[in-house]
Write a protein that holds these residues in place. Structure first.
Motif, short mmCIF file in Angstrom:
data_model
loop_
_atom_site.label_atom_id
_atom_site.label_comp_id
_atom_site.label_asym_id
_atom_site.label_seq_id
_atom_site.Cartn_x
_atom_site.Cartn_y
_atom_site.Cartn_z
N GLY A 77 0.78 -1.23 0.00
CA GLY A 77 0.00 0.00 0.00
C GLY A 77 0.82 1.28 0.00
O GLY A 77 0.26 2.37 0.08
N LEU A 78 2.15 1.16 -0.07
CA LEU A 78 3.04 2.33 -0.10
C LEU A 78 3.82 2.34 -1.40
O LEU A 78 4.16 1.29 -1.94
N LEU A 79 4.13 3.52 -1.89
CA LEU A 79 5.03 3.63 -3.03
C LEU A 79 6.45 3.75 -2.50
O LEU A 79 6.71 4.56 -1.60
N GLN A 80 7.36 2.96 -3.03
CA GLN A 80 8.74 2.96 -2.59
C GLN A 80 9.65 3.36 -3.76
O GLN A 80 9.58 2.75 -4.83
N PHE A 81 10.48 4.37 -3.54
CA PHE A 81 11.42 4.86 -4.56
C PHE A 81 12.83 4.77 -4.00
O PHE A 81 13.13 5.36 -2.95
N SER A 82 13.67 4.03 -4.68
CA SER A 82 15.05 3.85 -4.23
C SER A 82 15.84 5.13 -4.43
O SER A 82 15.73 5.79 -5.46
N LEU A 83 16.65 5.47 -3.44
CA LEU A 83 17.57 6.61 -3.52
C LEU A 83 19.02 6.12 -3.58
O LEU A 83 19.94 6.84 -3.21
N ASP A 84 19.19 4.86 -4.05
CA ASP A 84 20.53 4.25 -4.11
C ASP A 84 21.53 5.08 -4.91
O ASP A 84 22.72 5.04 -4.62
N ASN A 85 21.08 5.80 -5.93
CA ASN A 85 22.01 6.63 -6.70
C ASN A 85 22.60 7.76 -5.84
O ASN A 85 23.66 8.28 -6.15
N TRP A 86 21.89 8.12 -4.79
CA TRP A 86 22.38 9.15 -3.90
C TRP A 86 23.03 8.54 -2.66
O TRP A 86 24.14 8.88 -2.28
N LYS A 87 22.32 7.62 -2.01
CA LYS A 87 22.81 7.00 -0.78
C LYS A 87 22.32 5.55 -0.75
O LYS A 87 21.11 5.31 -0.83
N PRO A 88 23.22 4.58 -0.64
CA PRO A 88 22.81 3.17 -0.64
C PRO A 88 21.77 2.87 0.44
O PRO A 88 21.86 3.35 1.57
N ASN A 89 20.76 2.11 0.04
CA ASN A 89 19.67 1.63 0.91
C ASN A 89 18.72 2.73 1.38
O ASN A 89 17.85 2.46 2.21
N ALA A 90 18.86 3.95 0.91
CA ALA A 90 17.92 5.01 1.27
C ALA A 90 16.68 4.88 0.38
O ALA A 90 16.76 4.50 -0.78
N THR A 91 15.51 5.18 0.96
CA THR A 91 14.25 5.03 0.25
C THR A 91 13.35 6.23 0.50
O THR A 91 13.25 6.71 1.63
N LEU A 92 12.69 6.68 -0.54
CA LEU A 92 11.64 7.69 -0.42
C LEU A 92 10.32 6.93 -0.44
O LEU A 92 10.12 6.04 -1.28
N THR A 93 9.43 7.23 0.49
CA THR A 93 8.15 6.53 0.61
C THR A 93 7.01 7.52 0.42
O THR A 93 7.08 8.65 0.91
#
Length: 134
Positions: A77-93
């Motif tokens: 039920g959440l949208l998950q966007f990887s921020l790996d290009n900026w910081k490994p394992n970081a996610t925008l929700t």
């Protein structure tokens, strides 16, 4: 000339009389995230292409201008966007809010300031985005 026209009619007539092929409609957004939202000077656009969501956040300018775009997926039920290009394992929700808006945040406590990286002047792309009325 008449023979060529007759031949052309014989070739094209079956195509014209055949049933149109069924083109499937684009997949509907099952949770209803797709749309345009606003938070202060930021404008957020969410689109759905197959199973992948697109997210774009842009500011209308100023000293605190923000800019982000990425692709993510629906998970629980959440949208998950990887921020790996900026910081490994970081996610925008992105989470649906009660007022038909969305909330943008980082679930990881250590990354609560990660969403400031995409802005100038100490602003952040995190926050509540209200639906933009058409």
């Amino acid at each position: 000339m008449a023979r060529m026209l007759a031949l052309l009619v014989l070739i094209l007539l079956p195509l014209a009389l055949s049933e149109p092929k069924h083109v499937p409609a684009p997949m509907a957004d099952p949770v209803g995230f797709s749309g345009t939202y606003r938070h202060a000077a930021e404008r957020l656009q969410i689109t759905l292409d197959g199973q992948t969501y697109g997210l774009s956040i842009e500011s209308s300018g100023g000293a605190d201008a923000c800019s982000f775009s990425g692709h993510g997926e629906l998970s629980d039920g959440l949208l998950q966007f990887s921020l790996d290009n900026w910081k490994p394992n970081a996610t925008l929700t992105v989470r649906k809010a009660d007022d038909r808006g969305v909330d943008v945040f980082s679930e990881q406590e250590d990354d609560r300031f990660s969403l400031m990286y995409f802005c100038r002047g100490g602003a952040s792309i995190s926050g509540h985005y209200a639906p933009l009325q058409p």
